[in-house]
Design a protein around this motif. Structure first.
Motif, PDB file in Angstrom:
ATOM      1  N   TRP A 154     -33.720  -2.293 -16.388  1.00 16.36           N
ATOM      2  CA  TRP A 154     -32.857  -2.144 -15.226  1.00 16.36           C
ATOM      3  C   TRP A 154     -32.191  -0.780 -15.240  1.00 16.36           C
ATOM      4  O   TRP A 154     -31.777  -0.275 -16.260  1.00 16.36           O
ATOM      5  CB  TRP A 154     -31.787  -3.226 -15.262  1.00 16.36           C
ATOM      6  CG  TRP A 154     -32.320  -4.569 -14.917  1.00 16.36           C
ATOM      7  CD1 TRP A 154     -33.049  -5.387 -15.724  1.00 16.36           C
ATOM      8  CD2 TRP A 154     -32.189  -5.237 -13.686  1.00 16.36           C
ATOM      9  NE1 TRP A 154     -33.375  -6.534 -15.066  1.00 16.36           N
ATOM     10  CE2 TRP A 154     -32.846  -6.469 -13.817  1.00 16.36           C
ATOM     11  CE3 TRP A 154     -31.574  -4.932 -12.497  1.00 16.36           C
ATOM     12  CZ2 TRP A 154     -32.915  -7.377 -12.773  1.00 16.36           C
ATOM     13  CZ3 TRP A 154     -31.634  -5.848 -11.473  1.00 16.36           C
ATOM     14  CH2 TRP A 154     -32.308  -7.047 -11.610  1.00 16.36           C
TER      15      TRP A 154
ATOM     16  N   PRO B 219     -27.885  -0.454 -10.168  1.00 22.25           N
ATOM     17  CA  PRO B 219     -28.078  -1.816  -9.657  1.00 22.25           C
ATOM     18  C   PRO B 219     -27.465  -2.878 -10.576  1.00 22.25           C
ATOM     19  O   PRO B 219     -26.894  -3.863 -10.094  1.00 22.25           O
ATOM     20  CB  PRO B 219     -29.590  -1.981  -9.583  1.00 22.25           C
ATOM     21  CG  PRO B 219     -30.125  -0.620  -9.510  1.00 22.25           C
ATOM     22  CD  PRO B 219     -29.174   0.241 -10.271  1.00 22.25           C
ATOM     23  N   LEU B 220     -27.569  -2.677 -11.871  1.00 19.17           N
ATOM     24  CA  LEU B 220     -26.993  -3.645 -12.811  1.00 19.17           C
ATOM     25  C   LEU B 220     -25.470  -3.676 -12.687  1.00 19.17           C
ATOM     26  O   LEU B 220     -24.864  -4.747 -12.699  1.00 19.17           O
ATOM     27  CB  LEU B 220     -27.408  -3.294 -14.244  1.00 19.17           C
ATOM     28  CG  LEU B 220     -27.058  -4.314 -15.313  1.00 19.17           C
ATOM     29  CD1 LEU B 220     -27.690  -5.663 -15.003  1.00 19.17           C
ATOM     30  CD2 LEU B 220     -27.511  -3.828 -16.671  1.00 19.17           C
ATOM     31  N   THR B 221     -24.852  -2.515 -12.524  1.00 18.19           N
ATOM     32  CA  THR B 221     -23.402  -2.455 -12.361  1.00 18.19           C
ATOM     33  C   THR B 221     -22.969  -3.147 -11.066  1.00 18.19           C
ATOM     34  O   THR B 221     -21.987  -3.898 -11.055  1.00 18.19           O
ATOM     35  CB  THR B 221     -22.932  -0.989 -12.359  1.00 18.19           C
ATOM     36  OG1 THR B 221     -23.363  -0.375 -13.569  1.00 18.19           O
ATOM     37  CG2 THR B 221     -21.431  -0.885 -12.229  1.00 18.19           C
TER      38      THR B 221
ATOM     39  N   ILE C  20     -24.493  -5.562  -9.442  1.00 11.47           N
ATOM     40  CA  ILE C  20     -24.660  -7.011  -9.604  1.00 11.47           C
ATOM     41  C   ILE C  20     -23.519  -7.591 -10.436  1.00 11.47           C
ATOM     42  O   ILE C  20     -22.953  -8.630 -10.096  1.00 11.47           O
ATOM     43  CB  ILE C  20     -26.035  -7.325 -10.235  1.00 11.47           C
ATOM     44  CG1 ILE C  20     -27.144  -7.000  -9.240  1.00 11.47           C
ATOM     45  CG2 ILE C  20     -26.116  -8.784 -10.677  1.00 11.47           C
ATOM     46  CD1 ILE C  20     -28.537  -7.061  -9.815  1.00 11.47           C
ATOM     47  N   LEU C  21     -23.177  -6.922 -11.529  1.00 10.25           N
ATOM     48  CA  LEU C  21     -22.085  -7.416 -12.377  1.00 10.25           C
ATOM     49  C   LEU C  21     -20.746  -7.408 -11.641  1.00 10.25           C
ATOM     50  O   LEU C  21     -19.951  -8.349 -11.776  1.00 10.25           O
ATOM     51  CB  LEU C  21     -22.004  -6.599 -13.665  1.00 10.25           C
ATOM     52  CG  LEU C  21     -23.160  -6.803 -14.649  1.00 10.25           C
ATOM     53  CD1 LEU C  21     -23.023  -5.840 -15.825  1.00 10.25           C
ATOM     54  CD2 LEU C  21     -23.204  -8.228 -15.133  1.00 10.25           C
TER      55      LEU C  21
ATOM     56  N   LYS D  54     -28.949   1.633 -14.321  1.00 13.39           N
ATOM     57  CA  LYS D  54     -27.522   1.374 -14.517  1.00 13.39           C
ATOM     58  C   LYS D  54     -26.813   1.003 -13.216  1.00 13.39           C
ATOM     59  O   LYS D  54     -25.972   0.110 -13.197  1.00 13.39           O
ATOM     60  CB  LYS D  54     -26.855   2.595 -15.139  1.00 13.39           C
ATOM     61  CG  LYS D  54     -27.277   2.821 -16.573  1.00 13.39           C
ATOM     62  CD  LYS D  54     -26.597   4.036 -17.160  1.00 13.39           C
ATOM     63  CE  LYS D  54     -27.078   4.264 -18.577  1.00 13.39           C
ATOM     64  NZ  LYS D  54     -26.504   5.458 -19.177  1.00 13.39           N
TER      65      LYS D  54
END
Length: 77
Positions: free
Chosen positions: A49, A53-55, A57-58, A51
Motif C-alpha cells: 500500500w 491511501p492507507l492514511t 483509510i485509517l 502511504k
C-alpha cells in the motif's frame, strides 16, 4: 540487439509439414527457445500500500469509530 524471427525455416527445421505446422505427436519449440518471446517490461509497480491511501483509510476509520462512540455516549447520558 538483433531480432531473430520465431518463425521456423522449413528448409532447416526437422519435423515440419509443408504448411509450416508441426505434425501430430511432435513437440513444437518452447517459448524459452525463442528470444524476445514476451514483451519487454519497463515498469514494475511497487508492492504494498502507498502511504497516502492507507492514511486516508485509517483516518476515516478513526472518525467513524469516534462518531459511534460519541453517539453511544449521547444516548447513555
Amino acid at each position: 540487439m538483433t531480432h531473430i524471427s520465431p518463425d521456423p525455416e522449413p528448409e532447416r527445421t526437422t519435423g515440419l509439414e509443408p504448411g509450416g505446422g508441426v505434425p501430430p505427436g511432435e513437440t513444437p519449440p518452447a517459448e524459452s527457445s525463442m528470444p524476445e518471446a514476451g514483451p519487454q517490461e519497463v515498469h514494475n509497480p511497487t508492492k504494498g500500500w502507498a502511504k497516502a491511501p492507507l492514511t486516508i483509510i485509517l483516518v476515516l476509520v478513526v472518525l467513524i469509530a469516534a462518531f459511534f462512540l460519541a453517539y453511544a455516549l449521547a444516548m447513555i447520558l
